[in-house]
Design an enzyme around this catalytic site. Structure first.
Site, PDB file in Angstrom:
ATOM      1  N   TRP A 188      -7.548 -10.863  11.043  1.00 57.83           N
ATOM      2  CA  TRP A 188      -8.428 -10.224  12.022  1.00 57.83           C
ATOM      3  C   TRP A 188      -9.474 -11.394  12.518  1.00 57.83           C
ATOM      4  CZ3 TRP A 188      -7.961  -5.740  14.304  1.00 57.83           C
ATOM      5  CH2 TRP A 188      -8.997  -5.197  14.869  1.00 57.83           C
ATOM      6  N   HIS A 230      -9.589  -8.033   3.498  1.00 57.26           N
ATOM      7  CA  HIS A 230      -8.602  -7.065   4.460  1.00 57.26           C
ATOM      8  C   HIS A 230      -7.643  -8.121   5.025  1.00 57.26           C
ATOM      9  CE1 HIS A 230     -11.385  -3.823   4.368  1.00 57.26           C
ATOM     10  NE2 HIS A 230     -12.545  -4.727   4.279  1.00 57.26           N
ATOM     11  N   HIS A 280      -3.244  -4.358   2.995  1.00 58.94           N
ATOM     12  CA  HIS A 280      -4.475  -4.065   2.365  1.00 58.94           C
ATOM     13  C   HIS A 280      -5.105  -2.739   2.506  1.00 58.94           C
ATOM     14  CE1 HIS A 280      -6.254  -4.592   6.543  1.00 58.94           C
ATOM     15  NE2 HIS A 280      -7.341  -4.032   5.933  1.00 58.94           N
ATOM     16  N   ASP A 305      -8.632   0.014   2.735  1.00 60.17           N
ATOM     17  CA  ASP A 305     -10.098  -0.032   3.158  1.00 60.17           C
ATOM     18  C   ASP A 305     -10.675   0.792   2.060  1.00 60.17           C
ATOM     19  OD1 ASP A 305      -9.412  -1.567   5.366  1.00 60.17           O
ATOM     20  OD2 ASP A 305      -9.962  -0.207   6.743  1.00 60.17           O
ATOM     21  N   HIS A 316     -16.408  -0.161   3.403  1.00 53.49           N
ATOM     22  CA  HIS A 316     -15.949  -0.944   4.366  1.00 53.49           C
ATOM     23  C   HIS A 316     -16.641  -0.636   5.625  1.00 53.49           C
ATOM     24  CE1 HIS A 316     -13.525  -3.514   7.086  1.00 53.49           C
ATOM     25  NE2 HIS A 316     -12.931  -2.704   7.489  1.00 53.49           N
ATOM     26  N   HIS A 369     -12.341   5.003  11.646  1.00 51.51           N
ATOM     27  CA  HIS A 369     -12.440   4.305  10.115  1.00 51.51           C
ATOM     28  C   HIS A 369     -13.446   5.522   9.498  1.00 51.51           C
ATOM     29  CE1 HIS A 369     -10.942   0.365  10.949  1.00 51.51           C
ATOM     30  NE2 HIS A 369     -10.751   0.397   9.404  1.00 51.51           N
ATOM     31  N   GLU A 416      -3.299  -0.420   5.836  1.00 53.75           N
ATOM     32  CA  GLU A 416      -3.329  -1.460   7.148  1.00 53.75           C
ATOM     33  C   GLU A 416      -2.375  -2.566   6.657  1.00 53.75           C
ATOM     34  OE1 GLU A 416      -7.654  -0.160   8.993  1.00 53.75           O
ATOM     35  OE2 GLU A 416      -7.468  -1.709   7.533  1.00 53.75           O
TER      36      GLU A 416
HETATM   37 ZN   LIG Z   1      -9.696  -1.122   8.469  1.00 52.71          ZN
END
Ligand SMILES: [Zn+2]
Length: 209
Positions: A17, A47, A51, A53, A57, A160, A172
């Site tokens: 990301w 992340h 992974h 969350d 987070h 989220h 994710e």
């Molecule tokens: Zn996430």
């Protein structure tokens, strides 16, 4: 029993990301240099790749990755074919079917992994209304095939927040390219990172026998 690995390989140069740490793997001890063993230092974000969350987070004071329910991440699971969705998963995409306890969305995102694409902002994500539907519908785990369940550039992070506040485990970074939609058993085991906001995981499916 044939296991289907849904996990992305973790390696330097892999897609992360924007703004998240890059992966590095460096030798600390080395047989070639005369040390007794090969030992490396691994650097990665919480992340990275496939992974989960943890609530913290996005929720101040939320619980950590080590406290996630293993029961939520192991058991019967359905993979739904949402490859026809262009950008946002909405309640209409969930209508007419009963929600399973563990649900993975196979979308066109998985093709990005297959093609080895660099980071893309236009991935398919779960909208706020659909997230609310999942949370209210008793889903324990929702899995997506890109690095976030939420659209790129979201300010409120409502998707989220809806899911994490309801105790839904968000998985994710799945690669579902080789997975046919259907019913399976899932085992997803994230590292028990104490105090962490997320954790890399190995996730596998097999067909119910
Ligand atoms: Zn996430």
């Amino acid at each position: 029993m044939k296991l289907i690995d849904l996990s992305l390989g973790v390696a330097p140069g892999m897609v992360v990301w924007p703004g998240n740490p890059a992966v590095s793997l460096e030798p600390v001890l080395s047989l070639a240099r005369g040390d007794a063993a090969n030992v490396s230092r691994l650097t990665l974000g919480t992340h990275t790749g496939t992974h989960v969350d943890a609530p913290r987070h996005f929720l101040p004071g939320g619980t950590d990755a080590a406290s996630l329910s293993l029961e939520a991440m192991v058991g019967e699971c359905e993979v739904w074919d949402l490859t026809g969705v262009d950008s946002l998963i909405e309640p209409r995409h969930l209508a007419g079917r009963s929600l399973p306890r563990r649900l993975l969305f196979k979308t066109r995102n998985s093709e990005l992994w297959r093609r080895g694409e660099p980071f893309r902002r236009d991935f398919v994500s779960v909208g706020e209304a659909a997230a609310r539907r999942l949370a209210e519908g008793g889903v324990a785990l929702v899995g997506v095939d890109y690095l976030s369940v939420e659209a790129f550039g979201s300010r409120e992070h409502a998707t989220h927040r809806q899911l994490l506040a309801a105790g839904v485990v968000i998985l994710e970074g799945l690669n579902l390219a080789e997975v046919a939609p259907g019913r399976y058993r899932l085992v997803c085991l994230p590292l028990p990172l104490v105090g962490a906001d997320g954790a890399p995981a190995r996730a596998v499916l097999w067909e119910e026998g």
